[in-house]
Design a protein around this motif. Structure first.
Motif, short mmCIF file in Angstrom:
data_model
loop_
_atom_site.label_atom_id
_atom_site.label_comp_id
_atom_site.label_asym_id
_atom_site.label_seq_id
_atom_site.Cartn_x
_atom_site.Cartn_y
_atom_site.Cartn_z
N GLY A 89 0.82 -0.95 -0.39
CA GLY A 89 -0.09 0.32 -0.04
C GLY A 89 0.92 1.09 0.19
O GLY A 89 0.67 2.40 0.55
N LYS A 90 2.16 1.02 -0.37
CA LYS A 90 2.89 2.41 -0.11
C LYS A 90 3.21 3.29 -1.82
O LYS A 90 2.55 1.94 -2.59
N ASP A 91 3.51 4.38 -1.75
CA ASP A 91 3.48 4.41 -3.12
C ASP A 91 4.75 5.21 -3.25
O ASP A 91 5.54 5.96 -2.39
N PHE A 92 5.79 5.13 -4.60
CA PHE A 92 7.06 5.47 -4.37
C PHE A 92 7.44 5.91 -6.09
O PHE A 92 6.51 5.49 -6.76
N VAL A 93 7.95 7.01 -5.87
CA VAL A 93 8.07 7.80 -6.98
C VAL A 93 9.58 7.38 -8.09
O VAL A 93 10.08 7.08 -7.69
N CYS A 94 8.96 6.60 -9.66
CA CYS A 94 10.80 6.04 -10.30
C CYS A 94 10.73 6.10 -11.34
O CYS A 94 9.64 6.34 -12.67
N ARG A 95 11.64 5.88 -12.15
CA ARG A 95 11.83 6.08 -13.39
C ARG A 95 11.57 5.43 -14.28
O ARG A 95 12.03 4.31 -13.86
N TRP A 96 11.26 4.96 -15.09
CA TRP A 96 10.60 3.51 -15.84
C TRP A 96 11.22 3.60 -17.61
O TRP A 96 10.95 4.63 -17.73
N ILE A 97 11.70 2.63 -17.29
CA ILE A 97 12.23 2.29 -18.85
C ILE A 97 11.63 0.87 -19.33
O ILE A 97 12.33 0.37 -18.92
N ILE A 98 11.64 0.98 -20.30
CA ILE A 98 10.99 -0.01 -21.25
C ILE A 98 12.08 -0.09 -22.68
O ILE A 98 12.11 0.75 -24.06
#
Length: 346
Positions: free
Chosen positions: A221-230
């Motif tokens: 249930g926690k939210d974290f800011v991430c950089r997403w690379i595809i």
């Protein structure tokens, strides 16, 4: 008669001056990519991705270090939600630099998402198409020491999301991982696999990938800011390989059939298309049919200057001169021992 208490008026306090406006980095720099996290970082993930819906942006080449170095051990865990891969090295672990990164990011873990059939399973959709699965490789900024600490910072974590497409033949990259599933069928079980270097599982690339910012909502249930690379390069599993994922059980001893996350709206966020190079007819590119492809992993300075730190499986990386030096040192040691033995005999 009560004595009246004099009313002391508060002295007029000047309001503190407003903070100076935040300086926005110039467009075209890596700092500007980081700045976008402040605008888009709160938005949910995953999202649809395509070339037409992205913004072309140039970055230096990504650099991959130590991905050919064999780990001391590789552990496969059935978490009850996914298949998780962790690894330990006796010395320096693999890491990445360059590309959109301002700092060194070290390898943390790998986990998978899949669906009930070949028509679903991937978190992201690319060109309006779902795929049977997705492999996430997590990296974190090295100065934060642990992934848990890195998650507390908006520049701490980057997740590389490799689409798993449907192929007619099994993917040799996945084979050594899937082989361990039968030993971790029940939730919370773990086993050792391999060990093999991460380059035997993770496709590496210099350029040609998508990047966006968004929030990771965890199972706790926690939210974290991430950089997403595809990356545009993919894995390609056949039907039998994807069925093996269904043999893993959740905490209630039921097969884990669907563990992909619901798709979210892109909204107004920026999706970067970093340093496009290959054909742009399709957003995804297949891996070369002939494996193993040439590795682009670099040996770090730590290993290059101290080759004796390499595991035995990587002896081929040592230069011929280093081998000669080691052989000469061993011979001198042997000669010295022999001289001591000869002296004692006399």
């Amino acid at each position: 008669m009560p004595i009246p208490v004099p009313v002391i008026e508060d002295e007029e306090v000047e309001a503190p001056p407003p903070p100076p406006p935040k300086e926005i980095p110039p467009y075209g720099t890596k700092e500007w990519i980081q700045y976008v996290s402040e605008i888009d970082g709160h938005l949910p993930t995953p999202i649809p991705v395509s070339i037409t819906g992205s913004e072309k942006y140039s970055c230096p080449p990504l650099q991959w270090y130590n991905f050919d170095v064999y780990p001391h051990k590789v552990k496969l865990t059935n978490t009850g939600f996914t298949a998780l891969i962790g690894a330990k090295w006796r010395t320096e672990r693999p890491y990445i630099e360059g590309g959109p990164f301002l700092e060194k990011h070290v390898f943390s873990q790998i986990h998978f998402h899949w669906g009930a059939n070949l028509m679903e399973g991937s978190d992201h959709i690319v060109d309006n198409r779902k795929h049977p699965g997705e492999m996430h490789v997590t990296f974190f900024r090295s100065e934060y020491l642990t992934q848990e600490e890195a998650f507390q910072h908006p520049d701490g974590v980057a997740i590389f999301c490799y689409l798993i497409t449907h192929g007619l033949e099994p993917d040799p990259r996945l084979e050594w991982v899937i082989e361990g599933f039968k030993r971790v069928q029940e939730s919370k079980n773990y086993t050792r696999i391999g060990p093999r270097p991460m380059s035997k599982l993770i496709p590496m690339f210099f350029e040609d990938y998508f990047l966006y910012w968004g929030t990771l909502h965890t199972t706790k249930g926690k939210d974290f800011v991430c950089r997403w690379i595809i990356p545009r390069c993919v894995l390609s599993a056949d039907e039998d390989q994807m069925k093996q994922f269904h043999k893993l059980w959740d905490p209630y001893d039921e097969p884990i059939v669907r563990n992909f996350r619901p798709l979210q709206a892109k909204e107004e966020r920026t999706v970067f298309f970093i340093s496009p190079h290959w054909s742009q007819y399709n957003s995804l590119l297949p891996l070369p049919k002939s494996l193993p492809e040439t590795s682009i992993s670099i040996l770090s300075q730590e290993y290059a200057t101290k080759p004796w730190m390499l595991p035995p499986q990587n002896a081929y990386m040592m230069s011929e001169q280093t081998k000669k030096d080691d052989d000469a040192k061993a011979q001198r040691t042997s000669d010295e021992k022999q001289m001591i033995t000869d002296s004692s005999d006399k």
